[in-house]
Design a protein around this motif. Structure first.
Motif, PDB file in Angstrom:
ATOM      1  N   GLU A  35      -8.459  -9.497   8.127  1.00  0.00           N
ATOM      2  CA  GLU A  35      -7.550 -10.612   7.917  1.00  0.00           C
ATOM      3  C   GLU A  35      -6.196 -10.410   8.589  1.00  0.00           C
ATOM      4  N   LEU A  36      -5.951  -9.217   9.093  1.00  0.00           N
ATOM      5  CA  LEU A  36      -4.700  -8.939   9.773  1.00  0.00           C
ATOM      6  C   LEU A  36      -4.784  -9.375  11.227  1.00  0.00           C
ATOM      7  N   SER A  37      -3.664  -9.848  11.738  1.00  0.00           N
ATOM      8  CA  SER A  37      -3.603 -10.257  13.134  1.00  0.00           C
ATOM      9  C   SER A  37      -2.784  -9.227  13.907  1.00  0.00           C
ATOM     10  N   LEU A  38      -3.436  -8.560  14.868  1.00  0.00           N
ATOM     11  CA  LEU A  38      -2.819  -7.469  15.606  1.00  0.00           C
ATOM     12  C   LEU A  38      -2.680  -7.810  17.081  1.00  0.00           C
ATOM     13  N   ARG A  39      -1.718  -7.185  17.692  1.00  0.00           N
ATOM     14  CA  ARG A  39      -1.602  -7.275  19.147  1.00  0.00           C
ATOM     15  C   ARG A  39      -2.910  -6.803  19.783  1.00  0.00           C
ATOM     16  N   ALA A  40      -3.303  -7.427  20.876  1.00  0.00           N
ATOM     17  CA  ALA A  40      -4.553  -7.078  21.539  1.00  0.00           C
ATOM     18  C   ALA A  40      -4.570  -5.595  21.883  1.00  0.00           C
ATOM     19  N   GLY A  41      -5.737  -4.962  21.664  1.00  0.00           N
ATOM     20  CA  GLY A  41      -5.893  -3.553  21.990  1.00  0.00           C
ATOM     21  C   GLY A  41      -5.708  -2.617  20.818  1.00  0.00           C
ATOM     22  N   PHE A  42      -5.569  -3.184  19.596  1.00  0.00           N
ATOM     23  CA  PHE A  42      -5.372  -2.357  18.413  1.00  0.00           C
ATOM     24  C   PHE A  42      -6.325  -2.799  17.311  1.00  0.00           C
ATOM     25  N   THR A  43      -6.694  -1.861  16.449  1.00  0.00           N
ATOM     26  CA  THR A  43      -7.548  -2.164  15.311  1.00  0.00           C
ATOM     27  C   THR A  43      -6.892  -1.630  14.038  1.00  0.00           C
ATOM     28  N   ALA A  44      -7.297  -2.192  12.886  1.00  0.00           N
ATOM     29  CA  ALA A  44      -6.749  -1.793  11.594  1.00  0.00           C
ATOM     30  C   ALA A  44      -7.865  -1.326  10.676  1.00  0.00           C
ATOM     31  N   ALA A  45      -7.561  -0.333   9.841  1.00  0.00           N
ATOM     32  CA  ALA A  45      -8.494   0.144   8.823  1.00  0.00           C
ATOM     33  C   ALA A  45      -7.707   0.416   7.551  1.00  0.00           C
ATOM     34  N   LEU A  46      -8.351   0.213   6.411  1.00  0.00           N
ATOM     35  CA  LEU A  46      -7.706   0.457   5.129  1.00  0.00           C
ATOM     36  C   LEU A  46      -7.761   1.953   4.806  1.00  0.00           C
ATOM     37  N   VAL A  47      -6.611   2.546   4.477  1.00  0.00           N
ATOM     38  CA  VAL A  47      -6.525   3.958   4.108  1.00  0.00           C
ATOM     39  C   VAL A  47      -6.540   4.119   2.595  1.00  0.00           C
ATOM     40  N   ALA A  48      -5.777   3.278   1.892  1.00  0.00           N
ATOM     41  CA  ALA A  48      -5.687   3.380   0.430  1.00  0.00           C
ATOM     42  C   ALA A  48      -5.220   2.038  -0.114  1.00  0.00           C
ATOM     43  N   ASP A  49      -5.605   1.735  -1.341  1.00  0.00           N
ATOM     44  CA  ASP A  49      -5.090   0.545  -2.016  1.00  0.00           C
ATOM     45  C   ASP A  49      -4.896   0.873  -3.488  1.00  0.00           C
ATOM     46  N   GLY A  50      -4.454  -0.104  -4.267  1.00  0.00           N
ATOM     47  CA  GLY A  50      -4.226   0.121  -5.682  1.00  0.00           C
ATOM     48  C   GLY A  50      -2.916   0.810  -6.001  1.00  0.00           C
ATOM     49  N   LEU A  51      -2.049   0.992  -5.010  1.00  0.00           N
ATOM     50  CA  LEU A  51      -0.733   1.558  -5.274  1.00  0.00           C
ATOM     51  C   LEU A  51       0.161   0.496  -5.913  1.00  0.00           C
ATOM     52  N   ARG A  52       1.273   0.924  -6.494  1.00  0.00           N
ATOM     53  CA  ARG A  52       2.150  -0.007  -7.207  1.00  0.00           C
ATOM     54  C   ARG A  52       3.570   0.110  -6.659  1.00  0.00           C
ATOM     55  N   GLY A  53       3.841  -0.736  -5.681  1.00  0.00           N
ATOM     56  CA  GLY A  53       5.171  -0.727  -5.080  1.00  0.00           C
ATOM     57  C   GLY A  53       5.463   0.500  -4.251  1.00  0.00           C
ATOM     58  N   PRO A  54       4.581   0.835  -3.270  1.00  0.00           N
ATOM     59  CA  PRO A  54       4.854   2.004  -2.425  1.00  0.00           C
ATOM     60  C   PRO A  54       6.113   1.800  -1.595  1.00  0.00           C
ATOM     61  N   THR A  55       6.899   2.863  -1.452  1.00  0.00           N
ATOM     62  CA  THR A  55       8.135   2.785  -0.679  1.00  0.00           C
ATOM     63  C   THR A  55       8.001   3.628   0.591  1.00  0.00           C
ATOM     64  N   GLN A  56       8.465   4.895   0.577  1.00  0.00           N
ATOM     65  CA  GLN A  56       8.393   5.687   1.805  1.00  0.00           C
ATOM     66  C   GLN A  56       7.167   6.589   1.813  1.00  0.00           C
ATOM     67  N   MET A  57       6.615   6.804   3.013  1.00  0.00           N
ATOM     68  CA  MET A  57       5.504   7.731   3.255  1.00  0.00           C
ATOM     69  C   MET A  57       5.984   8.868   4.158  1.00  0.00           C
ATOM     70  N   ILE A  58       5.462  10.077   3.924  1.00  0.00           N
ATOM     71  CA  ILE A  58       5.757  11.215   4.801  1.00  0.00           C
ATOM     72  C   ILE A  58       4.497  12.061   4.951  1.00  0.00           C
ATOM     73  N   ALA A  59       4.493  12.931   5.935  1.00  0.00           N
ATOM     74  CA  ALA A  59       3.437  13.925   6.061  1.00  0.00           C
ATOM     75  C   ALA A  59       3.776  15.062   5.111  1.00  0.00           C
ATOM     76  N   GLY A  60       2.920  15.308   4.115  1.00  0.00           N
ATOM     77  CA  GLY A  60       3.190  16.321   3.115  1.00  0.00           C
ATOM     78  C   GLY A  60       2.968  17.722   3.618  1.00  0.00           C
ATOM     79  N   SER A  61       3.449  18.690   2.857  1.00  0.00           N
ATOM     80  CA  SER A  61       3.324  20.092   3.248  1.00  0.00           C
ATOM     81  C   SER A  61       1.880  20.584   3.179  1.00  0.00           C
ATOM     82  N   ASP A  62       1.010  19.823   2.507  1.00  0.00           N
ATOM     83  CA  ASP A  62      -0.397  20.214   2.362  1.00  0.00           C
ATOM     84  C   ASP A  62      -1.312  19.497   3.342  1.00  0.00           C
TER      85      ASP A  62
END
Length: 352
Positions: A35-62
């Motif tokens: 359902e997402l509309s992307l610039r040509a040459g790109f694809t989308a995949a779902l990584v996670a859902d069910g979160l509640r108001g996610p703010t910032q993401m980072i690469a964790g130490s693990d």
């Protein structure tokens, strides 16, 4: 928030017909990747859902994806930091009971957290567990919601912003500023640039340049100002509250052409109320910045061209179909992760 948080979320936005933190239970169904509309040459995949108001993401130490989320009403003090396996979606709670955790950063063995008007730090154990956080800076100037995200620079500093508040026609002391601190001397941050109403998000490119968004949620003479993308340099003054947009004087705050001509020009402008909550360097092209426009439900790309010690940018569409795109993160595999605050979903955007 006078523009942003008037209806469902996001932290500092005040006047824009949406409130990023109210009634987050349950989140609406996440849009399917198709359902997402992307610039040509790109694809989308779902990584996670069910979160509640996610703010910032980072690469964790693990090696996992760490995500801060409000987890309920913005004032309830029930925020969390989760770690998520981006391949399986499996998750665990690293910290709980946080107040408005809108920014996180992992640096010097600590998890740093922008929490309302405070900056906290929590020890990260050898097993990637996180201990109780302690205050590092407290009672920072802010707009009543949050001071936004955190960014670690290649020089080992942590960037954070204090949103603009006024004493009459001038910024209150310590507000409207982009700050840099070192973990070894965290009690004495240095002022990097000033004149911001809301430098909510920032990123650093391979050349060490600092890019920041500006959420201009303060009325001006003709209504609302445009939002901005800026290239910050030490000592720069971006003009708030006397100047808005492309160095335009705001007469209600005693701005004039002479004053505004001495301020730093924006790289690109976004429509009033767009609410840019994140900026990232495109993993596939270092001359392109990607910006999440929260209230417009889209991610745009900005092609930047150097112009002396500044730059100019051309804005074009990149991704639409999200409800409230919140944060962008270039991932280790060359993809881009995009979180949607309203639906609690994270997507992976990959060049074909």
């Amino acid at each position: 928030m006078s523009r942003l948080w008037l209806g469902v979320l996001a932290l500092w936005l005040l006047a824009a017909c949406a409130n990023p933190t109210a009634a987050l239970t349950p989140p609406p169904p996440a849009p399917r990747p198709a359902e997402l509309s992307l610039r040509a040459g790109f694809t989308a995949a779902l990584v996670a859902d069910g979160l509640r108001g996610p703010t910032q993401m980072i690469a964790g130490s693990d090696g996992r994806l760490w995500v801060a989320q409000l987890n309920g009403d913005e004032n309830a003090g029930v925020g969390q930091v989760l770690s998520i396996n981006p391949n399986t979606g499996a998750r665990r709670v690293q910290l709980d009971g946080l107040y408005k955790p809108t920014g996180i950063a992992a640096h010097s063995g600590l998890l740093w957290i922008a929490s309302g008007r405070d900056l906290l730090a929590a020890p990260i154990g050898a097993d990637a567990s996180v201990g109780p956080p302690d205050p590092v800076l407290t009672e920072l100037p802010f707009n009543g919601r949050s001071n936004g995200t955190l960014t670690v620079t290649p020089h080992g500093e942590i960037l954070y912003a204090t949103s603009g508040s006024r004493l009459g026609d001038t910024p209150a002391p310590g507000s409207a500023t982009l700050w840099a601190l070192t973990p070894q001397d965290a009690a004495n941050p240095r002022s990097l640039a000033t004149g911001f109403k809301g430098a909510y998000a920032h990123t650093v490119d391979a050349q060490g340049r600092i890019w920041t968004t500006e959420i201009g949620d303060d009325p001006i003479d003709d209504g609302a100002p445009p939002d901005e993308l800026n290239l910050a340099i030490p000592g720069a003054d971006f003009g708030w509250p006397q100047c808005a947009g492309n160095r335009e004087p705001v007469t209600r705050y005693n701005g004039d052409a002479e004053r505004c001509a001495q301020t730093r020009a924006p790289v690109a402008l976004f429509p009033p109320g767009a609410t840019p909550t994140s900026v990232a360097i495109a993993p596939w092209d270092e001359t392109v910045l990607l910006v999440a426009l929260w209230n417009r439900g889209e991610v745009v790309q900005v092609k930047v061209t150097p112009d002396g010690d500044n730059a100019t940018g051309v804005v074009t569409p990149f991704l639409t179909g999200l409800r409230n795109p919140q944060h962008l993160l270039a991932w280790r595999d060359g993809s881009l992760l995009v979180s949607d605050f309203a639906s609690g979903a994270i997507y992976r955007i990959t060049p074909e």
